[in-house]
Write a protein that holds these residues in place. Structure first.
Motif, PDB file in Angstrom:
ATOM      1  N   LEU A 161      73.066  25.097 -33.669  1.00  0.00           N
ATOM      2  CA  LEU A 161      73.400  23.922 -34.481  1.00  0.00           C
ATOM      3  C   LEU A 161      74.901  23.667 -34.510  1.00  0.00           C
ATOM      4  O   LEU A 161      75.346  22.519 -34.603  1.00  0.00           O
ATOM      5  N   ASP A 188      76.557  25.189 -45.292  1.00  0.00           N
ATOM      6  CA  ASP A 188      75.550  24.981 -44.249  1.00  0.00           C
ATOM      7  C   ASP A 188      74.718  26.242 -44.023  1.00  0.00           C
ATOM      8  O   ASP A 188      73.501  26.171 -43.826  1.00  0.00           O
ATOM      9  N   ASN A 190      67.845  19.019 -43.783  1.00  0.00           N
ATOM     10  CA  ASN A 190      68.479  17.693 -43.725  1.00  0.00           C
ATOM     11  C   ASN A 190      69.912  17.718 -44.245  1.00  0.00           C
ATOM     12  O   ASN A 190      70.742  16.909 -43.833  1.00  0.00           O
ATOM     13  N   GLU A 191      70.200  18.665 -45.154  1.00  0.00           N
ATOM     14  CA  GLU A 191      71.535  18.755 -45.753  1.00  0.00           C
ATOM     15  C   GLU A 191      72.543  19.451 -44.836  1.00  0.00           C
ATOM     16  O   GLU A 191      73.745  19.409 -45.095  1.00  0.00           O
ATOM     17  N   ASN A 206      75.084  20.079 -41.978  1.00  0.00           N
ATOM     18  CA  ASN A 206      75.994  19.185 -41.254  1.00  0.00           C
ATOM     19  C   ASN A 206      75.996  19.554 -39.772  1.00  0.00           C
ATOM     20  O   ASN A 206      76.820  20.326 -39.292  1.00  0.00           O
ATOM     21  N   LEU A 232      74.204  18.020 -35.644  1.00  0.00           N
ATOM     22  CA  LEU A 232      73.563  16.920 -34.934  1.00  0.00           C
ATOM     23  C   LEU A 232      72.065  16.897 -35.218  1.00  0.00           C
ATOM     24  O   LEU A 232      71.395  17.934 -35.185  1.00  0.00           O
ATOM     25  N   ASN A 233      71.543  15.692 -35.462  1.00  0.00           N
ATOM     26  CA  ASN A 233      70.111  15.565 -35.725  1.00  0.00           C
ATOM     27  C   ASN A 233      69.272  16.032 -34.541  1.00  0.00           C
ATOM     28  O   ASN A 233      68.181  16.569 -34.727  1.00  0.00           O
ATOM     29  N   SER A 234      69.779  15.827 -33.331  1.00  0.00           N
ATOM     30  CA  SER A 234      69.026  16.251 -32.145  1.00  0.00           C
ATOM     31  C   SER A 234      68.857  17.766 -32.110  1.00  0.00           C
ATOM     32  O   SER A 234      67.845  18.287 -31.628  1.00  0.00           O
ATOM     33  N   LYS A 235      69.837  18.496 -32.633  1.00  0.00           N
ATOM     34  CA  LYS A 235      69.743  19.955 -32.693  1.00  0.00           C
ATOM     35  C   LYS A 235      68.855  20.390 -33.863  1.00  0.00           C
ATOM     36  O   LYS A 235      68.053  21.330 -33.736  1.00  0.00           O
ATOM     37  N   LYS A 236      68.984  19.716 -34.984  1.00  0.00           N
ATOM     38  CA  LYS A 236      68.142  20.044 -36.139  1.00  0.00           C
ATOM     39  C   LYS A 236      66.673  19.770 -35.839  1.00  0.00           C
ATOM     40  O   LYS A 236      65.781  20.435 -36.392  1.00  0.00           O
ATOM     41  N   GLU A 237      66.422  18.831 -34.948  1.00  0.00           N
ATOM     42  CA  GLU A 237      65.050  18.489 -34.592  1.00  0.00           C
ATOM     43  C   GLU A 237      64.320  19.686 -33.980  1.00  0.00           C
ATOM     44  O   GLU A 237      63.108  19.851 -34.172  1.00  0.00           O
ATOM     45  N   ARG A 281      63.091  21.643 -36.836  1.00  0.00           N
ATOM     46  CA  ARG A 281      62.001  20.928 -37.513  1.00  0.00           C
ATOM     47  C   ARG A 281      60.701  21.075 -36.733  1.00  0.00           C
ATOM     48  O   ARG A 281      59.640  21.344 -37.306  1.00  0.00           O
TER      49      ARG A 281
END
Length: 324
Positions: free
Chosen positions: A52, A189, A300-301, A303, A305-310, A313
């Motif tokens: 992340l 984080d 979601n909190e 900090n 990249l959303n692509s990495k958090k995906e 998930r």
């Protein structure tokens, strides 16, 4: 980059690991245990937690494997305490060798886990070891509570949730927190990732409880209804006892302690029917969804990249929707 890429790197690293040679009786059980397989969830969480914050995860691989070695150490000792004959469809170490060997080999695994942390950067090593030691103690606390519950008839749902948090979930939280720490995440984080892991761990164990009663025998890999047969105080049983009418409660209690080979099928069927009357399957699924959503809030909190958090998930979804 997808999850399989990181899984492959973990497996490659595992394949290079050595544990020792002599005496053979000490080290062969460790190799055997580590080669039984498993989902490698915990090292994968460490690596994804690190990814992340930085693309390069090389320095995280050995500590991630340390988390996996520790996890397998706990399984080896848990199997002794539970008297379990099988682990992942194969003989447990204490059955294949003996109990004394399994205890001693497990001890060496714990030592090896610490050794795999020693390559951590000197400025991060004290904190990493402190977090790991605290997590390891909590896992032991959870196991002791689980054993205590076997002797108690008054276990409450909140106590059970605390037990699975300690025994199962905190290690998932630590795995993520460790990856974040090693790749320079902020304390906030790292904490959010830890909470994400803990909530996913609770959901993961509740899913396991559910599958034990409602899973497909062919996919689940072990006897469906095993928790019922052994009178294990799961979320399902405790919720049923809490919601049952006086008559239903008597029916549930009547089956406690019944474990004769000619009676267990009837016991599983009868208790499953009571669970259906009390809507236990849906209530448990609602609780799984609660912890899943709570975990996603923390993810979601973070900090990053959303692509990495995906990736995290998607992994969480796989864990709580699994059928085996």
């Amino acid at each position: 980059m997808d999850i399989s890429h990181f899984s492959e790197r973990i497996n490659q690293t595992l394949s290079t690991l050595t544990y020792g040679e002599n005496p053979t009786e000490l080290y062969a059980p460790i190799r055997y245990m580590m080669e039984l397989g498993g989902k490698r969830v915990r090292p994968l969480l460490t690596v994804l937690g690190a990814y992340l914050f930085q693309d390069n995860v090389d320095k995280v691989l050995l500590p991630a494997i340390g988390v996996e070695v520790f996890h397998n150490f706990t399984l080896m000792h848990d199997d002794i305490m539970d008297g379990a004959p099988l682990r992942r469809g194969k003989q447990t170490v204490h059955e294949k060798w003996n109990t004394s060997t399994a205890i001693l080999s497990g001890d060496v695994m714990l030592v090896k886990a610490y050794e795999l942390f020693l390559g951590i950067e000197p400025d991060k090593l004290p904190q990493a070891l402190k977090l790991f030691s605290n997590c390891a103690a909590q896992v032991c606390e959870g196991q002791q509570l689980d054993m205590n519950f076997e002797q108690r008839q008054d276990v409450q749902i909140e106590e059970y949730l605390l037990m699975i948090k300690l025994k199962t979930a905190v290690l998932l939280g630590f795995a993520l927190e460790l990856g974040a720490l090693l790749n320079d995440a902020s304390p906030a984080d790292a904490q959010h990732l830890k909470e994400f892991g803990i909530n996913m761990g609770i959901a993961f164990q509740l899913r396991d409880d559910l599958l034990d009663v409602y899973g497909d025998q062919a996919k689940f890999g072990k006897r469906v209804g095993g928790d019922i047969v052994s009178d294990k105080k799961t979320y399902l049983l405790l919720t049923a006892l809490e919601r049952a009418s006086a008559t239903q409660k008597l029916a549930l209690e009547k089956w406690q302690g019944v474990n004769g080979s000619d009676e267990v099928d009837g016991k599983v069927q009868a208790i499953k029917e009571l669970y259906d009357e009390l809507d236990i399957q849906n209530l448990t699924q609602n609780q799984i969804n609660h912890y899943f959503q709570k975990g996603l809030h923390h993810l979601n909190e973070v900090n990053a990249l959303n692509s990495k958090k995906e990736l995290l998930r998607l992994m969480a979804i796989q864990l709580i929707e699994r059928d085996s």
